[in-house]
Write an enzyme that holds these catalytic residues in place. Structure first.
Site, PDB file in Angstrom:
ATOM      1  N   CYS A  55     -32.120 -35.585 -12.154  1.00 34.90           N
ATOM      2  CA  CYS A  55     -31.597 -36.020 -10.869  1.00 34.90           C
ATOM      3  C   CYS A  55     -32.175 -37.554 -10.727  1.00 34.90           C
ATOM      4  CB  CYS A  55     -32.088 -35.081  -9.899  1.00 34.90           C
ATOM      5  SG  CYS A  55     -31.371 -35.466  -8.220  1.00 34.90           S
ATOM      6  N   HIS A  63     -30.535 -29.274 -11.059  1.00 38.35           N
ATOM      7  CA  HIS A  63     -31.952 -28.591 -10.815  1.00 38.35           C
ATOM      8  C   HIS A  63     -31.824 -26.894 -10.917  1.00 38.35           C
ATOM      9  CE1 HIS A  63     -33.618 -32.089  -8.872  1.00 38.35           C
ATOM     10  NE2 HIS A  63     -32.432 -31.960  -7.994  1.00 38.35           N
TER      11      HIS A  63
END
Length: 485
Positions: free
Chosen positions: A332, A428
């Site tokens: 991310c 994630h």
């Protein structure tokens, strides 16, 4: 049956774990249970089935209830992105930014929406187990409170106060809470739990009775140190203080602790691997040269964290590691840092800015106000993977022609360098997949154990529920819950 709320004498007294354990204990009795936290402050979040985000702890508590996480379970989420500002998430969606100057007024205005979410949950189940935030003894924050007694009184939910004996002073903490809160708030508290006890509970019997005498609240049990809690996903920054137990023959995976690190629970499944040593590198320490893999974690303020990374000299450590042929994986915000450039022309994270990245992937990122929240599945590193996206911004460039993952919806995720030693992904939760862990560890010369992370969490919840059923007065709690308005 109603509802029950756990509040604490302070932060990190174990409320989140106790709520999760009680949710599982009640669910194991055949009750339909839902978790609820009116207001949470955390940069560890999870994507819900209804396309929003909530605190990681409430997602875990939903698992404990054996239901899908939903935005109603945590209607207000504050995600710190600077010392005095937080991104405000209401019912799973970004609603702006709160600063210290407008925090009290803004949160008080959210009470009606909090109560609406709570009532919807009440209509779906037998029992709602509510988690407070911080402590009701923080009477300087009482006006406009929606996290503790402000919610409990508005919703008519009886409260159990949790004290942490491991940190010391638990008698003063519980009795002191009774002394400083007003009578109407005190009347909401029906009993107390003593948490994190080590040793012989008989040695605390006199202290336990003294708390009852001084407060007038019923003692509901002394909970031992719950070793199984270490197997649950991390929500609070306390996990960052843990040190690995080095064992000969293990390879090191190093992760720098950035000031606005987010979703660091992504690394938790790697702790299941016996051949791996996870090292969280604190400020002031270099990234160990012996690391086989460096993971750059998610961030709530990517540009600010990239500047912090450079102040620590970690960019030099990463470049040296890369020149030696070491592997780097960015998740991310960490993925965004690995590119050539990050641009925030609209001031999404703060003042408008554009900065150079680490230049290890041939991509650039443009931050944007639209937040991407979705569950995804696909193939990465030759293995099936599931996860979720939670980011503001888009990353593009020639490097994306070698994607990290090809998703089932036909889109690609992330990038891999031509040499295959630098990788970036927006996913994630990807390490929960045993096959993905095996594929990643194979790249640093290791054979993964293949343990099922989700099954391990489920077993840990059952272990905690069993401990609570043995050491806490569950029947008394259910009787209190029946008194909820």
């Amino acid at each position: 049956m109603g509802a029950l709320m756990l509040q604490g004498t302070g932060s990190d007294v174990g409320k989140s774990v106790l709520v999760a354990g009680l949710c599982r204990a009640f669910a194991n009795r055949g009750l339909a249970v839902r978790p609820f936290k009116p207001q949470n402050m955390s940069n560890n979040a999870a994507v819900t089935a209804d396309g929003g985000e909530i605190g990681r702890a409430q997602a875990l508590q939903a698992i404990a209830c054996r239901v899908e996480p939903h935005t109603d379970m945590n209607p207000v989420l504050l995600k710190p992105q600077a010392d005095r500002t937080s991104q405000l998430i209401v019912r799973g969606k970004v609603r702006g930014t709160l600063g210290s100057g407008n925090f009290r007024e803004a949160r008080g205005a959210l009470l009606a929406e909090v109560l609406e979410s709570y009532e919807r949950l009440r209509g779906q189940c037998d029992l709602v187990v509510v988690e407070g935030a911080g402590s009701p003894a923080e009477i300087n924050l009482r006006a406009g409170d929606i996290a503790n007694m402000g919610f409990a009184r508005a919703a008519g939910v009886p409260v159990i106060l949790v004290g942490d004996i491991d940190r010391g002073g638990v008698i003063a903490s519980v009795a002191g809470t009774r002394a400083v809160i007003d009578e109407a708030d005190s009347a909401m508290i029906r009993g107390f739990l003593i948490n994190k006890f080590r040793g012989d509970p008989a040695l605390f019997e006199d202290g336990y009775r003294e708390i009852e005498r001084r407060t007038g609240w019923q003692g509901l049990g002394v909970i031992p140190w719950l070793a199984a809690a270490a197997r649950l996903p991390s929500e609070d920054g306390v996990i960052l203080e843990r040190r690995a137990d080095p064992r000969e023959g293990r390879k090191m995976i190093a992760c720098p602790i950035l000031p606005r690190i987010a979703n660091f629970d992504d690394l938790d499944p790697l702790r299941l691997e016996s051949a791996v040593e996870i090292v969280m590198v604190p400020p002031g320490q270099p990234i160990p040269a012996e690391a086989a893999l460096i993971i750059l974690p998610g961030s709530k303020a990517t540009i600010a964290d990239l500047a912090a990374l450079r102040r620590e000299g970690w960019d030099i450590d990463i470049q040296a590691h890369h020149r030696r042929g070491g592997m780097v994986l960015g998740l991310c915000g960490g993925y965004q840092m690995l590119g050539h450039r990050i641009a925030d022309s609209l001031g999404i994270e703060g003042a408008p800015a554009a900065v150079d990245g680490l230049g290890l992937l041939d991509v650039e990122t443009l931050l944007s106000p639209a937040k991407i929240l979705r569950h995804v599945a696909g193939e990465a590193l030759g293995s099936r993977v599931e996860g979720y996206e939670m980011h503001m911004g888009e990353t593009a460039g020639p490097g994306t022609g070698r994607p990290f993952a090809r998703l089932d919806d036909g889109t690609d995720d992330g990038a891999i360098s031509p040499q295959g030693t630098v990788m970036g992904s927006y996913l994630h939760g990807l390490f929960a997949s045993p096959d993905l862990r095996r594929s990643l560890l194979a790249r640093i010369g290791l054979v993964g154990d293949g343990r099922d992370y989700r099954a391990d969490i489920d077993a840990a919840l059952d272990d905690i529920a069993a401990e609570l059923s043995e050491h806490a007065d569950i029947d008394a709690m259910l009787a209190f819950a029946a008194d909820a308005a």
